[in-house]
Motif scaffolding. Structure first.
Motif, PDB file in Angstrom:
ATOM      1  N   GLY A 104      69.228  41.355   4.954  1.00  0.00           N
ATOM      2  CA  GLY A 104      69.835  40.140   4.419  1.00  0.00           C
ATOM      3  C   GLY A 104      71.328  40.100   4.646  1.00  0.00           C
ATOM      4  N   GLY A 105      71.874  38.882   4.651  1.00  0.00           N
ATOM      5  CA  GLY A 105      73.297  38.702   4.935  1.00  0.00           C
ATOM      6  C   GLY A 105      73.595  39.230   6.326  1.00  0.00           C
ATOM      7  N   GLU A 106      74.462  40.207   6.391  1.00  0.00           N
ATOM      8  CA  GLU A 106      74.773  40.867   7.665  1.00  0.00           C
ATOM      9  C   GLU A 106      74.372  42.335   7.642  1.00  0.00           C
ATOM     10  N   PHE A 107      73.637  42.713   6.610  1.00  0.00           N
ATOM     11  CA  PHE A 107      73.255  44.100   6.371  1.00  0.00           C
ATOM     12  C   PHE A 107      72.051  44.478   7.242  1.00  0.00           C
ATOM     13  N   VAL A 108      72.252  45.481   8.093  1.00  0.00           N
ATOM     14  CA  VAL A 108      71.210  45.964   8.991  1.00  0.00           C
ATOM     15  C   VAL A 108      71.163  47.489   8.916  1.00  0.00           C
ATOM     16  N   LYS A 109      69.944  48.010   8.857  1.00  0.00           N
ATOM     17  CA  LYS A 109      69.730  49.459   8.914  1.00  0.00           C
ATOM     18  C   LYS A 109      69.055  49.753  10.250  1.00  0.00           C
ATOM     19  N   ALA A 110      69.583  50.723  10.977  1.00  0.00           N
ATOM     20  CA  ALA A 110      68.988  51.143  12.248  1.00  0.00           C
ATOM     21  C   ALA A 110      68.783  52.652  12.185  1.00  0.00           C
ATOM     22  N   GLN A 111      67.546  53.073  12.406  1.00  0.00           N
ATOM     23  CA  GLN A 111      67.230  54.496  12.370  1.00  0.00           C
ATOM     24  C   GLN A 111      66.737  54.922  13.743  1.00  0.00           C
ATOM     25  N   PHE A 112      67.369  55.961  14.264  1.00  0.00           N
ATOM     26  CA  PHE A 112      67.035  56.511  15.567  1.00  0.00           C
ATOM     27  C   PHE A 112      66.827  57.997  15.381  1.00  0.00           C
ATOM     28  N   ASP A 150      66.628  61.169  13.483  1.00  0.00           N
ATOM     29  CA  ASP A 150      67.186  61.577  12.188  1.00  0.00           C
ATOM     30  C   ASP A 150      68.464  60.831  11.823  1.00  0.00           C
ATOM     31  N   ILE A 151      68.995  60.055  12.746  1.00  0.00           N
ATOM     32  CA  ILE A 151      70.267  59.371  12.506  1.00  0.00           C
ATOM     33  C   ILE A 151      70.023  57.982  11.913  1.00  0.00           C
ATOM     34  N   VAL A 152      70.693  57.704  10.797  1.00  0.00           N
ATOM     35  CA  VAL A 152      70.581  56.400  10.138  1.00  0.00           C
ATOM     36  C   VAL A 152      71.944  55.716  10.179  1.00  0.00           C
ATOM     37  N   LEU A 153      71.956  54.511  10.744  1.00  0.00           N
ATOM     38  CA  LEU A 153      73.159  53.694  10.812  1.00  0.00           C
ATOM     39  C   LEU A 153      73.008  52.530   9.846  1.00  0.00           C
ATOM     40  N   ALA A 154      74.104  52.135   9.214  1.00  0.00           N
ATOM     41  CA  ALA A 154      74.103  50.962   8.342  1.00  0.00           C
ATOM     42  C   ALA A 154      75.255  50.060   8.761  1.00  0.00           C
ATOM     43  N   PHE A 155      74.944  48.822   9.069  1.00  0.00           N
ATOM     44  CA  PHE A 155      75.950  47.837   9.464  1.00  0.00           C
ATOM     45  C   PHE A 155      76.190  46.886   8.309  1.00  0.00           C
ATOM     46  N   ASN A 156      77.446  46.702   7.924  1.00  0.00           N
ATOM     47  CA  ASN A 156      77.869  45.800   6.856  1.00  0.00           C
ATOM     48  C   ASN A 156      76.999  45.895   5.600  1.00  0.00           C
ATOM     49  N   PRO A 157      76.964  47.081   4.976  1.00  0.00           N
ATOM     50  CA  PRO A 157      76.162  47.237   3.764  1.00  0.00           C
ATOM     51  C   PRO A 157      76.716  46.404   2.609  1.00  0.00           C
ATOM     52  N   VAL A 158      75.813  45.871   1.822  1.00  0.00           N
ATOM     53  CA  VAL A 158      76.175  45.030   0.685  1.00  0.00           C
ATOM     54  C   VAL A 158      76.722  45.906  -0.440  1.00  0.00           C
ATOM     55  N   SER A 159      77.825  45.482  -1.055  1.00  0.00           N
ATOM     56  CA  SER A 159      78.400  46.246  -2.161  1.00  0.00           C
ATOM     57  C   SER A 159      77.786  45.798  -3.483  1.00  0.00           C
ATOM     58  N   LYS A 160      78.039  46.576  -4.525  1.00  0.00           N
ATOM     59  CA  LYS A 160      77.511  46.224  -5.845  1.00  0.00           C
ATOM     60  C   LYS A 160      78.197  44.979  -6.418  1.00  0.00           C
ATOM     61  N   ASP A 161      79.342  44.576  -5.845  1.00  0.00           N
ATOM     62  CA  ASP A 161      80.062  43.381  -6.310  1.00  0.00           C
ATOM     63  C   ASP A 161      79.584  42.094  -5.634  1.00  0.00           C
ATOM     64  N   SER A 162      78.629  42.201  -4.744  1.00  0.00           N
ATOM     65  CA  SER A 162      78.120  41.049  -4.007  1.00  0.00           C
ATOM     66  C   SER A 162      77.026  40.334  -4.789  1.00  0.00           C
ATOM     67  N   LYS A 163      76.830  39.056  -4.467  1.00  0.00           N
ATOM     68  CA  LYS A 163      75.722  38.291  -5.032  1.00  0.00           C
ATOM     69  C   LYS A 163      74.427  38.590  -4.278  1.00  0.00           C
ATOM     70  N   LEU A 164      74.534  39.201  -3.094  1.00  0.00           N
ATOM     71  CA  LEU A 164      73.364  39.539  -2.295  1.00  0.00           C
ATOM     72  C   LEU A 164      72.711  40.811  -2.830  1.00  0.00           C
ATOM     73  N   LYS A 165      71.437  40.986  -2.517  1.00  0.00           N
ATOM     74  CA  LYS A 165      70.685  42.146  -2.978  1.00  0.00           C
ATOM     75  C   LYS A 165      71.073  43.384  -2.173  1.00  0.00           C
ATOM     76  N   ALA A 166      71.480  44.419  -2.873  1.00  0.00           N
ATOM     77  CA  ALA A 166      71.840  45.685  -2.219  1.00  0.00           C
ATOM     78  C   ALA A 166      70.599  46.558  -2.054  1.00  0.00           C
ATOM     79  N   SER A 167      70.605  47.396  -1.049  1.00  0.00           N
ATOM     80  CA  SER A 167      69.542  48.373  -0.824  1.00  0.00           C
ATOM     81  C   SER A 167      70.173  49.752  -0.848  1.00  0.00           C
ATOM     82  N   ARG A 168      69.447  50.708  -1.402  1.00  0.00           N
ATOM     83  CA  ARG A 168      69.973  52.069  -1.461  1.00  0.00           C
ATOM     84  C   ARG A 168      69.152  52.979  -0.562  1.00  0.00           C
ATOM     85  N   PHE A 169      69.858  53.667   0.310  1.00  0.00           N
ATOM     86  CA  PHE A 169      69.271  54.673   1.177  1.00  0.00           C
ATOM     87  C   PHE A 169      70.410  55.530   1.691  1.00  0.00           C
TER      88      PHE A 169
END
Length: 177
Positions: free
Chosen positions: A7-15, A17-36
């Protein structure tokens, strides 16, 4: 590679064992955050919808934060960040376009790109793209028509639209496609 749009601009890419997170949502956002747990967090713009790298600590994983232009190498992932512009809340902000290379796959993440005018030097650097993440929703980022033109100009093998649905123009995905 497993790519998950969160959602938003938040993208998770896993290759592997490597996990990349692009533009993760913060706890101050109105968008839903994901934890990993992520190895690398890439933040293109300083905005609550995009700067939640602190939310990516999970278990023993603590992300290496990349939040601006420059060249980086982390865990075999080569990252180059290029300065561009965006507009949030009527204010012009700096956005970073990221070009990543891992295991012969070139990923371009445009982030919160607000203008298709990115300059010839940056345009030349964004070459041989396998996967392109492009914002399409307007309201501070490219609208669907401009995003389509930009995506076609960059000639990627795969285009993944971001910044639509719960943010931006509700019809953006349909218009883009």
């Amino acid at each position: 590679m497993v790519i998950t749009y969160l959602g938003g601009e938040f993208v998770k890419a896993q290759f592997g064992d490597i996990v990349l997170a692009f533009n993760p949502v913060s706890k101050d956002s109105k968008l839903k955050a994901s934890r990993f747990g992520a190895d690398i967090a890439l933040v293109s713009i300083n905005h609550p919808d995009c700067n939640g790298a602190d939310q990516l600590e999970f278990g023993e994983k603590k992300p290496f934060l990349i939040s601006g232009p420059g060249e980086y190498e982390i865990k075999g992932v080569f990252v180059k960040g290029y300065k561009s512009k965006s507009e949030f809340g009527g204010m012009e902000k700096i956005n970073t376009i990221y070009m990543l290379s891992l295991d012969s796959i070139n990923i371009c993440y445009l982030g919160a790109l607000g203008s298709a005018d990115i300059g010839s030097e940056t345009m030349e650097a964004l070459d041989d793209i396998d996967i392109l993440f492009v914002p399409i929703g307007g309201e501070g980022v490219l609208d669907a028509a401009s995003a389509y033109k930009m995506a076609v100009k960059l000639e990627p093998k795969l285009i993944i639209p971001i910044h639509y649905g719960e943010v931006g123009d509700k019809a953006a995905l349909k218009t883009f496609l």
